[in-house]
Design a protein around this motif. Structure first.
Motif, mmCIF file in Angstrom:
data_model
loop_
_atom_site.group_PDB
_atom_site.id
_atom_site.type_symbol
_atom_site.label_atom_id
_atom_site.label_comp_id
_atom_site.label_asym_id
_atom_site.label_seq_id
_atom_site.Cartn_x
_atom_site.Cartn_y
_atom_site.Cartn_z
ATOM 1 N N LYS A 18 40.715 65.244 79.266
ATOM 2 C CA LYS A 18 38.504 65.909 78.930
ATOM 3 C C LYS A 18 38.276 65.082 80.017
ATOM 4 N N ALA A 19 37.316 65.430 80.287
ATOM 5 C CA ALA A 19 35.790 64.578 81.022
ATOM 6 C C ALA A 19 34.828 64.343 80.484
ATOM 7 N N ARG A 20 33.967 63.663 80.703
ATOM 8 C CA ARG A 20 32.338 63.769 81.147
ATOM 9 C C ARG A 20 31.230 64.509 81.595
ATOM 10 N N SER A 21 31.847 64.527 83.001
ATOM 11 C CA SER A 21 30.938 65.022 83.934
ATOM 12 C C SER A 21 32.195 66.194 84.407
ATOM 13 N N LEU A 22 31.864 67.630 84.975
ATOM 14 C CA LEU A 22 32.383 68.905 85.701
ATOM 15 C C LEU A 22 31.330 68.843 86.466
ATOM 16 N N ASP A 23 32.280 69.358 88.258
ATOM 17 C CA ASP A 23 31.342 69.886 88.945
ATOM 18 C C ASP A 23 31.887 71.000 89.947
ATOM 19 N N LEU A 24 31.321 72.166 90.256
ATOM 20 C CA LEU A 24 32.638 73.270 90.299
ATOM 21 C C LEU A 24 31.208 73.572 92.107
ATOM 22 N N THR A 25 30.311 73.042 92.416
ATOM 23 C CA THR A 25 29.902 72.916 93.310
ATOM 24 C C THR A 25 31.346 73.191 94.630
ATOM 25 N N HIS A 61 36.915 59.307 89.232
ATOM 26 C CA HIS A 61 36.928 60.804 90.168
ATOM 27 C C HIS A 61 37.753 61.613 90.300
ATOM 28 N N ILE A 62 38.742 62.838 89.584
ATOM 29 C CA ILE A 62 39.413 63.457 90.930
ATOM 30 C C ILE A 62 39.026 64.138 91.115
ATOM 31 N N MET A 63 39.412 65.382 91.955
ATOM 32 C CA MET A 63 39.608 66.875 92.207
ATOM 33 C C MET A 63 40.515 67.608 92.680
ATOM 34 N N LEU A 64 40.260 68.789 91.835
ATOM 35 C CA LEU A 64 41.661 69.201 91.555
ATOM 36 C C LEU A 64 41.177 70.861 92.640
ATOM 37 N N PRO A 65 42.264 70.939 93.415
ATOM 38 C CA PRO A 65 42.298 71.830 94.045
ATOM 39 C C PRO A 65 42.195 73.640 92.413
ATOM 40 N N PHE A 66 41.421 74.277 93.191
ATOM 41 C CA PHE A 66 41.333 75.606 92.631
ATOM 42 C C PHE A 66 41.790 75.486 92.090
ATOM 43 N N GLN A 67 42.790 76.221 92.677
ATOM 44 C CA GLN A 67 44.626 76.665 92.160
ATOM 45 C C GLN A 67 45.119 76.381 91.758
ATOM 46 N N VAL A 69 43.689 74.537 88.887
ATOM 47 C CA VAL A 69 43.244 74.166 87.520
ATOM 48 C C VAL A 69 43.945 76.463 86.856
ATOM 49 N N SER A 70 44.011 76.149 85.595
ATOM 50 C CA SER A 70 43.492 77.865 84.918
ATOM 51 C C SER A 70 42.884 77.561 83.728
ATOM 52 N N LEU A 71 42.308 76.805 83.189
ATOM 53 C CA LEU A 71 41.604 77.136 82.089
ATOM 54 C C LEU A 71 40.702 75.573 82.159
ATOM 55 N N ILE A 72 38.995 75.661 81.718
ATOM 56 C CA ILE A 72 38.310 75.058 82.080
ATOM 57 C C ILE A 72 37.188 75.161 80.386
ATOM 58 N N GLU A 73 37.419 74.548 79.418
ATOM 59 C CA GLU A 73 36.907 74.569 77.897
ATOM 60 C C GLU A 73 35.921 73.834 77.797
ATOM 61 N N GLU A 74 34.348 74.135 77.793
ATOM 62 C CA GLU A 74 32.866 73.018 77.265
ATOM 63 C C GLU A 74 33.360 72.860 75.779
ATOM 64 N N ILE A 75 33.433 71.699 75.033
ATOM 65 C CA ILE A 75 32.657 71.213 73.768
ATOM 66 C C ILE A 75 32.151 70.383 73.715
#
Length: 98
Positions: A18-25, A61-67, A69-75
């Motif tokens: 879980k994290a408080r901030s997510l950036d997909l740009t 802050h971590i950066m994960l390769p898109f490959q 990541v299987s799912l992102i949920e906003e809760i």
């Protein structure tokens, strides 16, 4: 305010954090900031959780390769409550039945 739960593969394990901030740009990575790591308060020790916590406990802050990541949920944060979870799930091997 929302909390993001990101499911990804790390060291051949399915991990949910879980994290408080997510950036997909970024074109190749999912940028995750302000990680919410589980507190080490239980008497039962999970070596996989300890390894992950030790590896990333100081990172904000971590950066994960898109490959990976299987799912992102906003809760919504109020539904999360005080629980801070990090779940490890063994992948089901092909050819095995459960």
């Amino acid at each position: 305010m929302s909390i993001y739960r990101v499911h990804f593969t790390w060291k051949s394990k399915e991990v949910s954090l879980k994290a408080r901030s997510l950036d997909l740009t970024h074109p190749y990575f999912v940028s995750i900031k302000d990680l919410i790591l589980p507190e080490n308060s239980s008497l039962i020790i999970n070596p996989a959780e300890d390894e992950f916590r030790e590896e990333f406990s100081e990172a904000n802050h971590i950066m994960l390769p898109f490959q990976s990541v299987s799912l992102i949920e906003e809760i919504p944060e109020d539904t999360v409550g005080g629980s801070k979870t990090l779940n490890f799930v063994k992948k089901k091997e092909e050819g095995t039945e459960r």
